[in-house]
Every structure is written in C-alpha cells, then in structure tokens.
Design a protein around this motif. Structure first.
Motif, PDB file in Angstrom:
ATOM      1  N   PHE A 108       0.586  -1.171   0.111  1.00  0.00           N
ATOM      2  CA  PHE A 108       0.077  -0.019  -0.005  1.00  0.00           C
ATOM      3  C   PHE A 108       0.895   1.220  -0.004  1.00  0.00           C
ATOM      4  CE2 PHE A 108      -3.082  -2.825   0.793  1.00  0.00           C
ATOM      5  CZ  PHE A 108      -4.553  -2.243   0.566  1.00  0.00           C
ATOM      6  N   TYR A 109       2.011   1.243   0.684  1.00  0.00           N
ATOM      7  CA  TYR A 109       3.012   2.296   0.449  1.00  0.00           C
ATOM      8  C   TYR A 109       3.147   2.789  -0.970  1.00  0.00           C
ATOM      9  CZ  TYR A 109       6.593   5.443   2.197  1.00  0.00           C
ATOM     10  OH  TYR A 109       7.314   6.766   2.281  1.00  0.00           O
ATOM     11  N   PRO A 110       3.851   1.726  -1.869  1.00  0.00           N
ATOM     12  CA  PRO A 110       4.245   2.357  -3.209  1.00  0.00           C
ATOM     13  C   PRO A 110       2.812   2.715  -3.941  1.00  0.00           C
ATOM     14  CG  PRO A 110       4.824  -0.015  -2.896  1.00  0.00           C
ATOM     15  CD  PRO A 110       4.406   0.361  -1.621  1.00  0.00           C
ATOM     16  N   ALA A 111       1.787   2.150  -3.536  1.00  0.00           N
ATOM     17  CA  ALA A 111       0.362   2.169  -4.244  1.00  0.00           C
ATOM     18  C   ALA A 111       0.118   3.592  -4.067  1.00  0.00           C
ATOM     19  CB  ALA A 111      -0.728   1.142  -3.745  1.00  0.00           C
ATOM     20  N   SER A 112       0.243   4.136  -2.873  1.00  0.00           N
ATOM     21  CA  SER A 112      -0.243   5.489  -2.802  1.00  0.00           C
ATOM     22  C   SER A 112       0.730   6.500  -3.206  1.00  0.00           C
ATOM     23  CB  SER A 112       0.194   5.680  -1.045  1.00  0.00           C
ATOM     24  OG  SER A 112       1.420   5.704  -0.648  1.00  0.00           O
ATOM     25  N   THR A 113       1.731   6.306  -3.872  1.00  0.00           N
ATOM     26  CA  THR A 113       2.506   7.156  -4.656  1.00  0.00           C
ATOM     27  C   THR A 113       2.519   6.842  -6.134  1.00  0.00           C
ATOM     28  OG1 THR A 113       4.680   5.800  -4.547  1.00  0.00           O
ATOM     29  CG2 THR A 113       4.045   7.491  -2.790  1.00  0.00           C
ATOM     30  N   SER A 114       1.686   5.824  -6.633  1.00  0.00           N
ATOM     31  CA  SER A 114       1.652   5.191  -8.003  1.00  0.00           C
ATOM     32  C   SER A 114       0.313   5.618  -8.566  1.00  0.00           C
ATOM     33  CB  SER A 114       1.911   3.832  -7.939  1.00  0.00           C
ATOM     34  OG  SER A 114       3.453   3.443  -7.613  1.00  0.00           O
ATOM     35  N   GLY A 115      -0.509   4.877  -8.098  1.00  0.00           N
ATOM     36  CA  GLY A 115      -1.995   4.777  -8.612  1.00  0.00           C
ATOM     37  C   GLY A 115      -3.050   3.715  -8.281  1.00  0.00           C
ATOM     38  N   TYR A 116      -4.126   3.818  -8.881  1.00  0.00           N
ATOM     39  CA  TYR A 116      -5.132   3.043  -8.672  1.00  0.00           C
ATOM     40  C   TYR A 116      -5.047   1.363  -8.910  1.00  0.00           C
ATOM     41  CZ  TYR A 116      -9.964   1.364  -8.078  1.00  0.00           C
ATOM     42  OH  TYR A 116     -11.235   0.501  -7.674  1.00  0.00           O
ATOM     43  N   ALA A 117      -4.109   1.153 -10.001  1.00  0.00           N
ATOM     44  CA  ALA A 117      -3.799  -0.134 -10.304  1.00  0.00           C
ATOM     45  C   ALA A 117      -2.867  -0.944  -9.414  1.00  0.00           C
ATOM     46  CB  ALA A 117      -2.984   0.177 -12.026  1.00  0.00           C
ATOM     47  N   VAL A 118      -1.992  -0.231  -8.723  1.00  0.00           N
ATOM     48  CA  VAL A 118      -1.214  -0.699  -7.772  1.00  0.00           C
ATOM     49  C   VAL A 118      -1.805  -0.918  -6.457  1.00  0.00           C
ATOM     50  CG1 VAL A 118       1.130  -0.553  -6.711  1.00  0.00           C
ATOM     51  CG2 VAL A 118       0.686   0.724  -8.753  1.00  0.00           C
ATOM     52  N   PHE A 119      -2.769   0.051  -6.317  1.00  0.00           N
ATOM     53  CA  PHE A 119      -3.863  -0.629  -5.070  1.00  0.00           C
ATOM     54  C   PHE A 119      -4.397  -1.799  -5.314  1.00  0.00           C
ATOM     55  CE2 PHE A 119      -3.804   4.068  -3.813  1.00  0.00           C
ATOM     56  CZ  PHE A 119      -3.362   3.846  -2.003  1.00  0.00           C
ATOM     57  N   LEU A 120      -4.911  -2.036  -6.543  1.00  0.00           N
ATOM     58  CA  LEU A 120      -5.720  -3.365  -6.809  1.00  0.00           C
ATOM     59  C   LEU A 120      -4.818  -4.539  -6.707  1.00  0.00           C
ATOM     60  CD1 LEU A 120      -7.665  -2.196  -9.856  1.00  0.00           C
ATOM     61  CD2 LEU A 120      -8.338  -2.189  -7.500  1.00  0.00           C
ATOM     62  N   LEU A 121      -3.458  -4.225  -7.060  1.00  0.00           N
ATOM     63  CA  LEU A 121      -2.559  -5.308  -6.857  1.00  0.00           C
ATOM     64  C   LEU A 121      -2.279  -5.795  -5.437  1.00  0.00           C
ATOM     65  CD1 LEU A 121      -0.196  -7.220  -7.959  1.00  0.00           C
ATOM     66  CD2 LEU A 121       1.217  -5.251  -7.972  1.00  0.00           C
ATOM     67  N   ALA A 122      -2.057  -4.729  -4.635  1.00  0.00           N
ATOM     68  CA  ALA A 122      -1.709  -4.631  -2.991  1.00  0.00           C
ATOM     69  C   ALA A 122      -3.143  -5.590  -2.294  1.00  0.00           C
ATOM     70  CB  ALA A 122      -1.668  -3.496  -2.479  1.00  0.00           C
ATOM     71  N   PHE A 123      -4.338  -5.165  -2.972  1.00  0.00           N
ATOM     72  CA  PHE A 123      -5.405  -5.711  -2.385  1.00  0.00           C
ATOM     73  C   PHE A 123      -5.592  -7.427  -2.689  1.00  0.00           C
ATOM     74  CE2 PHE A 123      -7.722  -1.502  -2.328  1.00  0.00           C
ATOM     75  CZ  PHE A 123      -8.115  -1.558  -0.963  1.00  0.00           C
ATOM     76  N   PHE A 124      -5.023  -7.698  -3.843  1.00  0.00           N
ATOM     77  CA  PHE A 124      -5.105  -9.022  -4.415  1.00  0.00           C
ATOM     78  C   PHE A 124      -3.776  -9.774  -3.585  1.00  0.00           C
ATOM     79  CE2 PHE A 124      -3.123 -12.477  -6.921  1.00  0.00           C
ATOM     80  CZ  PHE A 124      -4.620 -13.202  -7.391  1.00  0.00           C
ATOM     81  N   VAL A 125      -2.786  -9.411  -3.497  1.00  0.00           N
ATOM     82  CA  VAL A 125      -1.781  -9.812  -2.543  1.00  0.00           C
ATOM     83  C   VAL A 125      -2.006  -9.997  -1.250  1.00  0.00           C
ATOM     84  CG1 VAL A 125       0.602  -9.713  -1.887  1.00  0.00           C
ATOM     85  CG2 VAL A 125       0.017  -8.863  -4.107  1.00  0.00           C
ATOM     86  N   LEU A 126      -2.653  -9.230  -0.541  1.00  0.00           N
ATOM     87  CA  LEU A 126      -3.160  -9.117   0.778  1.00  0.00           C
ATOM     88  C   LEU A 126      -4.128 -10.263   1.180  1.00  0.00           C
ATOM     89  CD1 LEU A 126      -3.755  -8.323   3.710  1.00  0.00           C
ATOM     90  CD2 LEU A 126      -5.079  -6.428   2.772  1.00  0.00           C
TER      91      LEU A 126
END
Length: 439
Positions: A108-126
């Motif tokens: 979620f840390y890199p997602a917050s500086t990247s974009g919505y797509a990285v947030f979705l990846l973080a949700f999937f891994v979690l």
C-alpha cells in the motif's frame, strides 16, 4: 488439496506432543487470533472504497474493482492453498499466509505514490495471504471438538472475526477519512497541479495504517511459527471408508452450501461496500464519509453480537432453522431500506449485520457435514465460493450506476432468498447422522 477427516465419523486423531494439550482450548484461542486479524483487514476495504472512489473520481463499478480483486483472490488462490497446506501442514501454511498478507499491506505504500492499479494489486496480494489462512483455519475449527457443536464453535471464532470488522471502520474513518473529501465537481474545477497534489495527499493517508498492519502480521507470523498446536491427521481407514473415488461434487448439500457461501459473502460484502455512500445520500442521512464510517462499525458490530448469541442459541436450536430465520429477517430489513427513507432506511440496513452473524459459519459447517476424507476438498470448494464477494458487489455497482444506489440493494436481498431456501432444506440435517452424506 488438504486431507481432513470427517467431522462426524470420529476418525480424526489429534497427535499432541504435550499431554497438557489434550484440551482444545489453547489451539482454538490461537486460531481465533487469525480470525480477528483477517476480519480487521477485510473490513478496512469498506473505508478505502469511498476513499479511493473520491480520490480517483471512479464510478461505482470502477470502485468495486477493489472487492473484485480482493475476493477474486479467494477463487484463484484457494485450490493452490489447499495443495500447499497438504504439503507443509496447517501451522506452516498459516505462517505463510501471514507473511504474504503482510507483503500485501506493505504494497500500500508504493501504491499511494503510484495509482489505482497498484492499489488493486496490493488488495490481491493481501487477500491471497488471507485466503491461505481461511483454508487452514476454518476446517481446523470444525474438527477441534464434537461434530454437533461445530457450527456453534465456528460461530464463536467468527465472533472474534467480527470484532476485527467492527473496530476497522471506525479506526479507518479516523486515520484515513478524516481529511476533506471533494466532490467530483469541486475536484474538476481545480487546476491540474492542485488535482495531483490533492490526490497525493489523500492517497498518502493509507501509508501509516497499512505499514503498521504489515508489522503486526509479521510479528504474529513469528509467534504462530513457535506456537505448539496439535497436528491434525487422517487415519488410513477413513480414506477407504468414505471416498472410493467419489467426487466431492456428488454431495448435493456441499454444492448448495457453496452457492450459499457465494451469495452470503456477496450480499454481506455488497452492503458493507456501499454503506458509507448509502448513508451519504440526501434522502437517507446525508452523512460525511468520516461520520458514516462509524455506522459501518455498527453494521459489523451487530454481526459480532449476534455470533456470541448464536454460539449459545445453536446449542439448542437447529442450525438450519436459525439460518433460515436470520435470512428471512435480512430480506425484510433490506426491503425496508429500499422502500423507505431517513432514519428508518439507515437503521434497517445497519441491522442486517445482526442477522448476518451466524450465516457464514453455519453454512460452512453444514456444507462440510459428514464429508469424511473429502472434508479438505470441500473446504477448498467453499473457500473458492467466497469469490461471491467479488462478483455480487460488482453487479450491485452496475445497478447503482444505472438505476440508483438505493434500488441496487435488491441484489443482496435476492442473495438472502437462496440462503433462506438452504436453511429450510437442511433444517433437520443433524437429526439423523446415520443417513448417507449425499443429500
């Protein structure tokens, strides 16, 4: 896939190295901690959905990609998770799940500086890590005690799962939603540079909370790795007495139970996902996102209270009858929320949480009833059915975009109709344990 003994056949052997571990209390306490943690992590999605929707100006369907990626992991990961647990065991499997979940939180840390797509990846891994925990822990609880009280016992552990889901929205509202949320019109009126700065500021609010959760999960993984848990093994006689090549899908009550899990999780997650936006509607309560988050805690808190009540009640009442009663009440409350306004609609939809209380553990244990050596495979099927949490909110999001948010709640109402049918059909399941497992 993991190979567990049947919950009523009496062929499960708990090989415990220490004689003081004859009691199942200590293993249940340890496993219950896992239920609490994944409840906390799952419920935080209800806070992040409106938060990300506002930051990235998403439609309801686009916002529901959060749940699509999160619960989609259950469908993709459940079967491999079962094979992993069969190879390395339940305890090491749980540790692996905790480490993967911690990695998802850290993303979620890199997602917050990247974009919505990285947030979705973080949700999937979690969610992948949580899925491994689910596959290991749910059947574990069902065999740690008498079969007739399996629903009651799983309901008790799920109550602590609900404690996590109750705490998370209020905590997330305080830490994540405390900033001012701009409307789509206000955001569009800002210069491009200010828009980018606003997005970055709001997205950064997730960094601290999720890094703290990553650290907590890693600490729990270390503690769990050194915990002394009983090893659940399956005797040779069980594997020949119950299966003889029979497919797990030959058991009708398991198939219907999987559909029930799909629709229940879908309905429950849909309501939680849309609740903050629903309470923000002018004809309902016109609450800000931060204020509405506290009421999401009431929704999940109702499930927690109901599970403690259900733990006691279902020792005397048929699980199927209790399930049918709660499903009927859920349908009535949702219809009230659809066709009314103001405080009546608000509290009606929140009260569905109380009715949700016993549903997941009851459907789960009823679906696994008398599966014998196929119990592990059955658990994998049921965990895969949790993908309903990805599909049903997506369907409701489509309706919300086209016919309005309030009317879109007819989707979860329809889900509970099937659960009512399942509960009534198998209301007498435990009355005659001498019958064949195939319904």
């Amino acid at each position: 896939m993991a190979n567990l003994a049947g919950s009523t056949s009496g062929v499960v052997n708990d090989a415990v190295s220490d004689q003081t571990s004859k009691s199942n209390t200590t293993p249940l306490v340890i496993v219950t901690i896992l239920f609490f943690m994944w409840g906390l992590l799952t419920s935080l999605n209800d806070v992040l959905i409106p938060h990300l929707k506002a930051i990235y100006t998403l439609s309801y369907v686009q916002a529901m990609l959060v749940q699509f990626c999160f619960f989609g992991a259950y469908f993709i990961i459940s079967w491999p998770a079962g094979m992993l647990i069969k190879r390395i065991g339940y305890q090491r499997g749980a540790v692996t799940g905790l480490v993967i979940a911690a990695s998802g939180c850290a993303l979620f840390y890199p997602a917050s500086t990247s974009g919505y797509a990285v947030f979705l990846l973080a949700f999937f891994v979690l969610a992948s890590g949580i899925t491994i925990l689910q596959v290991a822990a749910n059947p574990y609880v069902t065999v740690l005690g008498d079969a007739k009280t399996a629903s009651s016992r799983l309901t008790l552990t799920q109550a602590f799962n609900s404690l996590g889901t109750t705490i998370a929205p209020a905590l997330g509202g305080l830490l994540i939603l405390s900033g001012a949320v701009l409307s789509a019109e206000q955001f569009a009126a800002m210069p491009a540079v200010e828009q980018a700065a606003h997005k970055a500021k709001e997205a950064a609010t997730v960094q601290g909370p999720y890094l703290a959760l990553a650290g907590a999960l890693l600490l729990l993984a270390v503690l769990f790795a050194f915990a002394r848990l009983p090893k659940i093994e399956h005797s040779d006689s069980a594997s020949t007495s119950n299966t003889s090549g029979q497919s797990v899908f030959a058991h009708r009550h398991l198939v219907l139970g999987a559909i029930g899990i799909f629709l229940y999780v879908g309905g429950e997650v849909s309501i939680g996902s849309f609740l903050i936006n629903f309470l923000g509607e002018s004809q309902i309560a016109a609450l800000s996102a931060a204020d509405a988050a506290h009421y999401v805690s009431y929704y999940w808190g109702g499930a927690m209270v109901g599970r403690f009540i259900g733990f006691a009640v279902m020792r005397y009442v048929s699980p199927g009858k209790a399930l049918a009663f709660n499903a009927a009440c859920s349908m009535a409350l949702i219809l009230t929320a659809i066709f009314s306004q103001g405080a009546v609609a608000m509290w009606a939809i929140i009260a569905v949480g109380l009715c949700n209380s016993i549903m997941f553990p009851t459907i789960f244990s009823m679906a696994l009833h008398r599966l014998g050596a196929l119990t592990g495979q059955g658990s994998g099927v049921l965990c895969m059915a949790i993908v309903g949490g990805a599909i049903v909110p997506f369907a409701q999001g489509f309706l919300a975009d086209h016919i309005g948010l309030q009317m879109s709640f007819c989707i979860p109402a329809a889900c509970y109709a099937f659960i009512l049918f399942f509960g009534l059909k198998y209301a007498g399941m435990y009355n005659n344990d001498q019958q064949s497992t195939a319904a």
